[in-house]
Design a protein around this motif. Structure first.
Motif: not given
Length: 276
Positions: A72-94
């Protein structure tokens, strides 16, 4: 960005379509015939209870062990949702999807150690099956909750993960409901570790191709090189990498620093697209 038109473009793209179609057929067969618990060698299987989910791929078992799920690996967020420093919410959906599946399964799994049996941090790596016999990682990927993550060595169950992704893409499920946009290579900064978390989907033009030893290295316009290792080249039996020079491609994988640039290893045809 559309690729430039060249005389061999149709031949190249036709070959890629044929290869992809054949792979999808083979992977679908693998899902039906080799992925379920009943098709596994009983030796080495262990039934366990899960106490809680620690992350998108880590579980605490009722016997006190902490294991890492394979695939498993997390899905990639859409670019417009990306901040200069990404938080770890990327993993929450998985993680949410994993917790839901475990709750449906009564917190019970059947495990088998992977190869290698431990990761670089000495954590046990485990394949996991649900009580109904389905491979847990493949079930999550087929629902569009995650992407496949093959291990450091080829594994027969890798085919199950990619077949599940093909199913999710065809059914436009989860993260494939809307095709994730690709980040342009130019936004990547070799000094910015925040942009190297997880797996990225990146768009760029191939400006040069090298063949050191049995590997292929494709240099993109920007700070990123693509690596197809010798042991992965068999996935592309008809591809001549030099023919990609000048093409616009979309690639997907983990970005990591390499000398004064960035590098991404491409493991499978689903991770390399030539734009129309």
């Amino acid at each position: 960005m559309a690729s430039r038109v060249r005389p061999d473009e149709g031949v190249l793209q036709g070959a890629l379509v044929c290869v992809m179609g054949l792979l999808f057929l083979l992977l679908a067969g693998a899902t039906a015939a080799e992925c379920r618990l009943g098709d596994q060698e009983p030796r080495g299987l262990q039934e366990v209870g899960v106490e809680r989910v620690l992350g998108f791929d880590r579980l605490r078992l009722t016997d006190g062990r902490t294991i890492r799920l394979i695939g498993l690996t997390p899905a990639v967020p859409l670019p417009e949702a990306m901040a200069p420093v990404r938080d770890l919410s990327l993993h929450e959906g998985v993680r949410d999807a994993l917790e839901a599946r475990l709750e449906e399964a009564g917190q019970h799994l059947t495990l088998r150690a992977g190869h290698p049996a431990r990761d670089s941090r000495d954590r046990p790596r485990m394949h996991a099956w649900l009580p109904d016999g389905a491979l847990l990682a493949a079930r999550l990927i087929a629902a569009g909750a995650a992407m496949p993550r093959p291990g450091p060595r080829p594994d027969p169950l890798d085919a199950c993960l990619y077949a599940a992704e093909a199913e999710a893409r065809a059914g436009e499920r989860g993260l494939w409901l809307e095709r994730p946009e690709a980040l342009p290579v130019r936004v990547l900064d070799p000094l910015d570790g925040a942009l190297r978390q997880g797996r990225l989907r990146v768009q760029g033009d191939v400006v040069a191709v090298r063949e050191p030893g049995r590997h292929w290295v494709m240099e993109l316009y920007g700070p990123l090189d693509l690596l197809i290792r010798g042991d992965d080249r068999d996935h592309w039996p008809d591809l001549e990498p030099e023919s990609l020079t000048g093409e616009a491609v979309i690639v997907r994988g983990r970005v990591y620093p390499w000398r004064d640039r960035l590098r991404m290893r491409i493991r499978h045809p689903l991770d390399l697209e030539v734009e129309d």
